[in-house]
Design a protein around this motif. Structure first.
Motif, PDB file in Angstrom:
ATOM      1  N   LEU A  32       0.839  -1.272   0.058  1.00 60.25           N
ATOM      2  CA  LEU A  32       0.066   0.097  -0.055  1.00 60.25           C
ATOM      3  C   LEU A  32       0.904   1.308  -0.146  1.00 60.25           C
ATOM      4  O   LEU A  32       0.594   2.366  -0.754  1.00 60.25           O
ATOM      5  CB  LEU A  32      -0.868   0.144   1.250  1.00 60.25           C
ATOM      6  CG  LEU A  32      -2.171  -0.973   1.028  1.00 60.25           C
ATOM      7  CD1 LEU A  32      -2.809  -0.797   2.411  1.00 60.25           C
ATOM      8  CD2 LEU A  32      -3.076  -0.802  -0.045  1.00 60.25           C
ATOM      9  N   LEU A  33       1.962   1.053   0.978  1.00 57.43           N
ATOM     10  CA  LEU A  33       2.509   2.492   0.865  1.00 57.43           C
ATOM     11  C   LEU A  33       3.425   2.631  -0.408  1.00 57.43           C
ATOM     12  O   LEU A  33       3.699   3.936  -0.941  1.00 57.43           O
ATOM     13  CB  LEU A  33       3.701   2.259   2.042  1.00 57.43           C
ATOM     14  CG  LEU A  33       3.124   2.565   3.570  1.00 57.43           C
ATOM     15  CD1 LEU A  33       4.148   1.860   4.670  1.00 57.43           C
ATOM     16  CD2 LEU A  33       2.727   3.728   3.865  1.00 57.43           C
ATOM     17  N   ASP A  36       0.013   1.865  -3.522  1.00 56.96           N
ATOM     18  CA  ASP A  36      -1.320   2.364  -3.628  1.00 56.96           C
ATOM     19  C   ASP A  36      -1.844   3.123  -2.518  1.00 56.96           C
ATOM     20  O   ASP A  36      -2.775   2.588  -1.618  1.00 56.96           O
ATOM     21  CB  ASP A  36      -2.024   0.989  -3.780  1.00 56.96           C
ATOM     22  CG  ASP A  36      -3.612   1.210  -4.475  1.00 56.96           C
ATOM     23  OD1 ASP A  36      -3.758   2.451  -4.650  1.00 56.96           O
ATOM     24  OD2 ASP A  36      -4.344   0.209  -4.338  1.00 56.96           O
ATOM     25  N   ARG A  37      -1.457   4.282  -2.208  1.00 55.51           N
ATOM     26  CA  ARG A  37      -1.657   5.027  -1.171  1.00 55.51           C
ATOM     27  C   ARG A  37      -3.326   5.416  -1.391  1.00 55.51           C
ATOM     28  O   ARG A  37      -4.010   5.653  -0.257  1.00 55.51           O
ATOM     29  CB  ARG A  37      -1.016   6.237  -0.910  1.00 55.51           C
ATOM     30  CG  ARG A  37       0.446   5.812  -0.606  1.00 55.51           C
ATOM     31  CD  ARG A  37       1.310   6.828   0.324  1.00 55.51           C
ATOM     32  NE  ARG A  37       2.596   6.334   0.514  1.00 55.51           N
ATOM     33  CZ  ARG A  37       3.399   6.862   1.239  1.00 55.51           C
ATOM     34  NH1 ARG A  37       2.979   7.715   2.154  1.00 55.51           N
ATOM     35  NH2 ARG A  37       4.762   6.437   1.364  1.00 55.51           N
ATOM     36  N   GLY A  39      -5.580   3.747  -2.916  1.00 58.00           N
ATOM     37  CA  GLY A  39      -6.487   2.530  -2.463  1.00 58.00           C
ATOM     38  C   GLY A  39      -6.609   2.353  -0.773  1.00 58.00           C
ATOM     39  O   GLY A  39      -7.775   2.164  -0.169  1.00 58.00           O
ATOM     40  N   GLY A  40      -5.492   2.672  -0.232  1.00 58.22           N
ATOM     41  CA  GLY A  40      -5.393   2.692   1.321  1.00 58.22           C
ATOM     42  C   GLY A  40      -6.052   3.664   1.893  1.00 58.22           C
ATOM     43  O   GLY A  40      -7.139   3.099   2.773  1.00 58.22           O
TER      44      GLY A  40
END
Ligand SMILES: [Zn+2]
Ligand SMILES: [Zn+2]
Lengths: 200, 200
Positions: A32-33, A36-37, A39-40
């Motif tokens: 995520l970091l 895909d921030r 998405g997070g």
């Protein structure tokens, strides 16, 4: 040693998800970091909305953020046919077979006197009232094929006996001792079709 | 058909997590709703804090919410020994072997001219300055054992040649073509111990 307390916290918080151990929690956090921030952030928002906003349907007791869930509200469902299940996951599992057109009643558990869970906690009075008021013709008992699920189905069947409604049990295509939500769709559809009337 | 748009959204949002398909996303959503709303709320908060607050360490470029990460800030690490890796996950993987006491430099990728990723994007100038200013004695190249990782290690080794620093490559105990973060700790510790000087 870790380079960041906040990332440690994230890895540990992800472990509230079923089936997520330390290794996969770490992989989730880092991915995520790194990639895909957005998405997070979206997951964070929806998660909060759901944890705070999802209550129970006033008719069938399943999870919903509305007063009456979309299933109970649908004009295309047969309200004379009622399927009794233990959890909202079981509703999803049966819906995904695509072969059932009636409505549901969700007990949110099963009878378990040791844990203080009696007929009131699983909504048996509500169920009896609903069957009476809606003129239900058949109640399908689709509780889990476990000892507790069988006992719960039998107890409810007895209560329904006086109401002149047909009570059936899903067929034993469902593996004994298993949990309904993990059964594949084909087996479950077959079990629904092969249901039998409960003889008291 | 689903009983709740919000639960549908939650199931779909959970799929941003690596390795989570439709079935496990559904299981996660239902389990949080049924049994662990506090855990879900906590995850939501930490997730937002991390997505918004985690930046890069000014010394080693790894992920951290601080200016300087805990590793670079530790007085117990040997700052004359520097390990160059592609991602923060690789730092975690090496830390978990427990056998390395130096510091790190995180490229956040590898050279990839086709994607417009050159020396500047992976911080080669910063790395050279750091090696010079901190008087680093040995640089361990621990990029992934892939074609791109090897090429990146070779390029950086060439740049470091003029600085009179020992440059080594982790041993080929790491399976070729694999990704460092998925290698087990034992293999990785062995590969670190068996590193060789890079001959130019
Ligand atoms: Zn409902
Ligand atoms: Zn650092």
């Amino acid at each position: 040693m870790s380079f960041s307390p906040l990332i440690e916290q994230l890895i540990s918080a992800l472990r509230c998800l079923p089936g997520v151990g330390p290794k996969s929690a770490q992989r989730m956090a880092m991915q995520l970091l790194e990639r895909d921030r957005e998405g997070g952030r979206h997951l964070s928002e929806v998660l909060k909305l759901a944890m705070d906003g999802v209550g129970r349907c006033q008719k069938c007791r399943t999870f919903t953020e509305q007063e009456i869930c979309n299933l109970c509200d649908s004009p295309r469902r047969d309200e004379k046919l009622l399927c009794v299940v233990e959890t909202p996951s079981d509703v999803l599992a049966i819906e995904q077979t695509g072969g059932y057109s009636g409505l549901y009643f969700v007990l949110m558990g099963h009878l378990s006197p040791i844990d203080g869970i009696g007929p009131e906690e699983i909504g048996v009075d509500e169920l009896l009232r609903r069957v009476d008021e809606a003129g239900v013709k058949e109640v399908i008992m689709a509780t889990n094929p476990t000892v507790e699920g069988e006992a719960t189905a039998f107890y409810i069947s007895e209560q329904l006996q006086s109401q002149g409604v047909l009570v059936s049990r899903i067929a034993h295509g469902v593996p004994l001792g298993g949990e309904l939500e993990y059964v594949d769709g084909g087996t479950l559809a077959h079990a629904m079709a092969g249901r039998k009337q409960i003889d008291l």
